[in-house]
Design an enzyme around this catalytic site. Sequence first.
Site, PDB file in Angstrom:
ATOM      1  NE  ARG A 261     -47.884   3.773  34.512  1.00 11.58           N
ATOM      2  CZ  ARG A 261     -47.545   4.513  33.630  1.00 11.58           C
ATOM      3  NH1 ARG A 261     -45.879   4.551  33.633  1.00 11.58           N
ATOM      4  NH2 ARG A 261     -48.004   5.470  33.030  1.00 11.58           N
TER       5      ARG A 261
ATOM      6  CB  THR B 172     -42.890   6.027  33.698  1.00 12.90           C
ATOM      7  OG1 THR B 172     -43.459   5.525  32.461  1.00 12.90           O
ATOM      8  CG2 THR B 172     -41.943   7.386  33.690  1.00 12.90           C
TER       9      THR B 172
ATOM     10  CG  ASP C  34     -50.851   8.714  21.606  1.00  7.82           C
ATOM     11  OD1 ASP C  34     -49.834   7.476  21.809  1.00  7.82           O
ATOM     12  OD2 ASP C  34     -50.873   9.363  22.378  1.00  7.82           O
TER      13      ASP C  34
END
Lengths: 521, 260
Positions: free
Chosen positions: A123, A167, A297
């Site tokens: 990112r 990430t 999730d």
Amino acid sequence: MHFSRAALLASLAVSATAQTVEARFEDARNWATYDGDNTGRRYRELDQITPANVKRLTVQWAFQYQPAISRSLATPLAQDGIVYISGGGSTAYAIDGRTGRTVWRYDYPFAGSDEDRKRDWNRGVALSGNRLFLATIDCHVVALDRRNGALLWRSKINIEQPCLGSTAAPFVVKNLVLIGNSGGDTGLVRGFVDAFDTETGERSWRLYTVPKPGEKGSETWGDNDAWKGGGAATWTTGSYDPDLDLLYWPTGNPGPKDFDGRDRPGDNLYTASVLAIRPDTGELVWHFQFTPHDEHDWDANETPVLVDADWQGKPRKLLLHADRNGFFYVLDRATGKFLQGTPFAKQTWAKGLTAEGRPVLIPEAAPAREGPIVCPDIHGGTNWQSPAFNPATRLFYLIARDGCGRYYQTGYSIDYELGEAQQYLRALDIQTGKLRWEIPFLGDESQEINHAGAMTTSGGLVFFSSREGNFMAADAKTGELLWGFNTGGNIRASPMTYEAGGKQYVAVATKAGIFAFGLFD
Amino acid sequence: MIRALPLLLFAVSLAAAENPLARDAAAVAAGRATFLERCAVCHGQDAKGGQAANLTRARAVAGGTDQGLFRIIREGFPGTAMPPQTDLNDDGVWQLVSYLHSLARPGEQPPVEGDATAGAKLFRDRGCISCHIVDGQGGFWGPGLDSIASRKRTEEIRADILDPGAVVDEGYRRVAVRTKDGRRIEGLLKNEDTFSLQVLTRDGSYALLERPQIASVEKLEGSPMPKPAAFTSEELQNLLAFLDRQRDPYLSFERGFNNY
């Protein structure tokens, strides 16, 4: 420079009532951290581009990743006219913010396979002084001199665990660069935040987001090894309040199995939570868990947005968070106290929230062998794509998804089916959580998951993107769609704005690179 | 067992995957002797080619794998005049590989002799560190040197030190720009294209310029690096030994001249 005493007092008064923005982010011409400043608002005081003239917005430059990468989730940064971006975890670029010309490129010597490279995305980078930080594909942080791309140090992120990626864009607070981990759906990792000294690269502290047996919070897990793969991964960037000296970092879903919580009885702290952390020590000061014992999730990795506002007649330091579970939360960020929670997307899993903010579950919504239909679907009411808050409109902008799907409990960690869905850019009134306006995504873009976030400016605009590559602007007050540009390829990143050479730009990363726009003149 | 046996034989016949004698000074010397005896007749005394290829630039030497070059030497090059060297033992072939790599690859020469610790002190005392980053310390005006020994041969580094102006890396060349509105900007030309220039100035900021604003661009002679005060040969050797230890592979700075 000379300021009169009165003028100085006046400016102090303004900054006291304004946001808790750190001095290093006050220059609106720069976008020097993932969310623009330390508050996570994705708001900048740049007003050259307005609803009245946005029709004149045209591409000023474009930049293409070379070598090409499979996707970019990055938000470009801008400092003193130079734009900085990662090409996944193996490349960093400095780019002329007026022309798009590359100034330098750093290639991280990564010896992995082409398969590894296909998963190479992140990112973006972080800045501090003359230092630039990149989380690499093989779970290191490197510090580069931002003037010439020379390597200053390289430190391994958490050597105790398998590397399943980091990430997030790193985040700098004081003399520390902070980064977490990814991989919370694998059952192989336990989340953490690592803090490295920006000067030396030495690790200052690590805070695990899942306590080990005997530690506070471990009573919310079963008497087994599930905690070792307990998830609560930290794959997005936090925010920071310098007055309270608290760092806010969100965490992901629990494991080892996402949809099957039978081997982890209890709330599973500190999964699907936001943590308030003392940055000097890594001490956990408070936590709030959005989804106890999550089985859908529903990571809570959505940005914690820090806003100072009147709350029921009194000024209060708020933390706003639109969760993947479909509820928009308002917390007191000094204490973690729950103030309000309202659904912003279609949800069928909770009857509501208690006075403490705990969901009142609908038992039929738990994953089961026959796969009950539950809203939100696996993608959530929203996801990691950045929301934005504009202090002038007092509205909270986010990509919302009304979608329902089946959740199967079949022995796999994740086993689902998507049903119908409809996605929107929504604007919420932060006092009530009520919808003020919305713009639906249409055609193929209505359902295909949109991971492109929002950004807003004092010019009165909100910028956002669609799955298939339209970069768009709407009136921040009314929600009128005013302008769009088809970049011709997938966008999975959130936009930013900066000024260079006296001109305001808005920019967004695509799979191909960066498109930067400014007014035609 | 039956399946494992042929695999085992295969592995033995290929020798090691990586040169066990890489950067070994004795092996390089032995390899050179073998080269002069067997190879120089076609490839030239200096290996720069004759009837056969220039091995200081040949792709199989400068690039390729250790094992690939081993096989070419051992088995010859089918379809060419290059014969197999079946009577050389593995060490003999690896010695040739060491020698050829030392010629063709900047990072593959044997360690440079000298007192690297004294060289490190010199690097600081003579002010090299004010412009060059090594091990996270140093200035930004010159290129970082963490991986200099894997990018440049010692002879090149020596020449760069003694005559900094002879070859200046792209991205570190001096430039003076005069704009149409009368400003004069001097700095390092980090990058340029048909429409724009990016000039790093001494304060660490970038002047981002577009050609239509520019009245003139003067590329200045010489290096931003000053010619050093005289070194004794021992000092120079120590400095070279220090720079030879700078092999951090994690520095891979590339300037985007092709709009990379």
